[in-house]
Write an enzyme that holds these catalytic residues in place. Structure first.
Site, PDB file in Angstrom:
ATOM      1  N   GLY A 107     -15.198   3.337 -32.511  1.00 58.32           N
ATOM      2  CA  GLY A 107     -14.268   4.482 -31.788  1.00 58.32           C
ATOM      3  C   GLY A 107     -13.103   4.789 -32.399  1.00 58.32           C
ATOM      4  N   SER A 108     -12.962   4.306 -33.638  1.00 59.41           N
ATOM      5  CA  SER A 108     -11.590   4.110 -34.506  1.00 59.41           C
ATOM      6  C   SER A 108     -11.143   5.595 -34.748  1.00 59.41           C
ATOM      7  CB  SER A 108     -11.804   3.730 -35.992  1.00 59.41           C
ATOM      8  OG  SER A 108     -12.712   4.132 -36.832  1.00 59.41           O
ATOM      9  N   ASN A 109     -12.233   6.655 -34.922  1.00 60.01           N
ATOM     10  CA  ASN A 109     -11.918   8.093 -34.823  1.00 60.01           C
ATOM     11  C   ASN A 109     -11.534   8.361 -33.512  1.00 60.01           C
ATOM     12  OD1 ASN A 109     -12.676   9.263 -37.644  1.00 60.01           O
ATOM     13  ND2 ASN A 109     -14.274   7.706 -37.325  1.00 60.01           N
ATOM     14  N   LEU A 180     -24.748   8.746 -32.269  1.00 60.40           N
ATOM     15  CA  LEU A 180     -26.012   8.817 -32.830  1.00 60.40           C
ATOM     16  C   LEU A 180     -27.104   9.727 -32.205  1.00 60.40           C
ATOM     17  CD1 LEU A 180     -26.208   5.338 -34.090  1.00 60.40           C
ATOM     18  CD2 LEU A 180     -24.986   7.082 -35.197  1.00 60.40           C
ATOM     19  N   ASN A 197     -19.104  17.560 -35.742  1.00 61.88           N
ATOM     20  CA  ASN A 197     -19.364  16.371 -35.845  1.00 61.88           C
ATOM     21  C   ASN A 197     -18.754  15.994 -37.182  1.00 61.88           C
ATOM     22  OD1 ASN A 197     -20.879  14.079 -35.782  1.00 61.88           O
ATOM     23  ND2 ASN A 197     -22.292  14.707 -37.302  1.00 61.88           N
ATOM     24  N   HIS A 199     -19.601  13.299 -40.599  1.00 64.97           N
ATOM     25  CA  HIS A 199     -20.580  12.367 -41.331  1.00 64.97           C
ATOM     26  C   HIS A 199     -19.965  11.812 -42.458  1.00 64.97           C
ATOM     27  CE1 HIS A 199     -24.589  11.515 -42.230  1.00 64.97           C
ATOM     28  NE2 HIS A 199     -24.471  11.767 -43.512  1.00 64.97           N
TER      29      HIS A 199
HETATM   30  C1  GRF Z   1     -17.736   7.266 -38.559  1.00 61.21           C
HETATM   31  O1  GRF Z   1     -18.063   6.660 -39.835  1.00 61.21           O
HETATM   32  C2  GRF Z   1     -18.281   8.559 -38.538  1.00 61.21           C
HETATM   33  O2  GRF Z   1     -18.520   9.267 -40.013  1.00 61.21           O
HETATM   34  C3  GRF Z   1     -19.946   8.300 -38.147  1.00 61.21           C
HETATM   35  O3  GRF Z   1     -19.880   7.303 -37.188  1.00 61.21           O
HETATM   36  C4  GRF Z   1     -18.658   6.279 -37.706  1.00 61.21           C
HETATM   37  C5  GRF Z   1     -17.957   6.174 -36.371  1.00 61.21           C
HETATM   38  O4  GRF Z   1     -16.885   5.183 -36.658  1.00 61.21           O
HETATM   39  N1  GRF Z   1     -20.405   9.332 -37.424  1.00 61.21           N
HETATM   40  P1  GRF Z   1     -15.725   4.818 -35.513  1.00 61.21           P
HETATM   41  O5  GRF Z   1     -16.802   4.441 -34.364  1.00 61.21           O
HETATM   42  O6  GRF Z   1     -14.920   6.105 -35.151  1.00 61.21           O
HETATM   43  O7  GRF Z   1     -15.138   3.736 -36.034  1.00 61.21           O
END
Ligand code: GRF
Length: 287
Positions: A107-109, A180, A197, A199
């Site tokens: 969940g870092s994003n 996913l 999304n 990627h």
């Molecule tokens: C990211 O690399 C994103 O591109 C992919 O899944 C990963 C999620 O990373 N779809 P995080 O959970 O946000 O750290």
């Protein structure tokens, strides 16, 4: 009712009690102060008195709640709350754009997106949708007091796609950040051009079913690519296929392995994804 307030204000139970207490005490204090000030003028009670009283308490109320919020540790909440009211009145701001983040990993994003809009009242991160019990993103949701919805595959893919839950939170835009599962057509049709999304590679290469996480980065390294990067795109019914909104690249060095490349790509994601979402929200507000 209290649960709804807690979700709306994104506060835990203790803070909810303190916030309500501040509202109550601030309201009574400004009522008393307003009356005292008017009594001091010696004015007769009548229509003018009532009018002045209303004006006075409108002006005094923010000051009173702010003052009381300080010792109760709620200053930040009330500063943001008043700021929001002010923006609505002064700039005629409409209802915030409501975002659901679909994520099933660390969940870092998601965290970066939440941070980006923390003080932006035109956006509300209203829901975290996750398919993996124990995923890091659920902890983030709990820390941020954002409601989380744990979903089950058959209902998501072949059932009602949890549309009622999304509508209940008035979700306008869906952001996939490490989610996913394939997005079912029914959900895409319910949110046309409203699901995006990210990627971790430069599409159209290294995308598709099964291409996620370090598998993507290893494939890039194995193919001796000189560059990798990120692709932010609209979601359609094919994996990693919809129209590209933004791509950004980083070099792949000779000594890179899947982990070091993942770190570079992650940094790009954190840099660009929240900004792309902010642009999307701006455009939505204009349309
Ligand atoms: C990211 O690399 C994103 O591109 C992919 O899944 C990963 C999620 O990373 N779809 P995080 O959970 O946000 O750290």
């Amino acid at each position: 009712m209290l649960k709804k307030l807690q979700e709306r204000w994104k506060v835990n139970t203790l803070n909810l009690v303190l916030v309500i207490f501040t509202f109550a005490l601030g309201g009574s204090l400004c009522g008393v102060a307003g009356r005292r000030i008017l009594n001091f003028t010696g004015m007769e009670k009548g229509v003018l008195w009532i009018l002045l009283y209303i004006i006075l308490i409108t002006l005094l109320w923010p000051i009173c709640v702010l003052l009381i919020s300080i010792p109760l540790g709620q200053y930040r909440f009330f500063r943001n709350y008043l700021h929001k009211i002010w923006n609505r009145m002064a700039h005629n701001e409409t209802k915030p754009v409501s975002i659901a983040i679909f994520a099933s990993g660390a969940g870092s994003n998601a965290q970066k997106i939440i941070d980006k809009f923390r003080r932006d009242h035109s956006v509300s991160i209203a829901l975290i949708v996750c398919n993996k019990p124990g995923a890091g993103v659920l902890e983030i949701a709990a820390n941020e007091n954002i409601p989380a919805l744990l979903i089950e595959k058959t209902r998501f893919a072949e059932g009602d796609h949890y549309l009622d839950e999304l509508r209940d939170k008035k979700i306008d835009i869906i952001i996939l950040a490490g989610f996913l599962w394939k997005i079912p057509v029914g959900l895409i049709n319910a949110y046309p051009q409203k699901i995006i999304n990210i990627h971790p590679a430069l599409l159209p290469k290294y995308g598709g079913k099964g291409m996620y996480g370090n598998r993507v980065h290893q494939a890039v390294i194995d193919a001796r690519e000189k560059q990798s990067g990120i692709s932010i795109h609209y979601v359609d019914e094919i994996y990693d296929h919809g129209k590209i909104i933004l791509q950004a690249s980083c070099p792949v060095d000779e000594h890179d392995n899947a982990d070091t490349l993942a770190a570079k790509v992650h940094a790009l994601e954190h840099l660009h994804y929240p900004d792309v979402i902010a642009d999307l929200v701006k455009n939505k507000n204009r349309s």
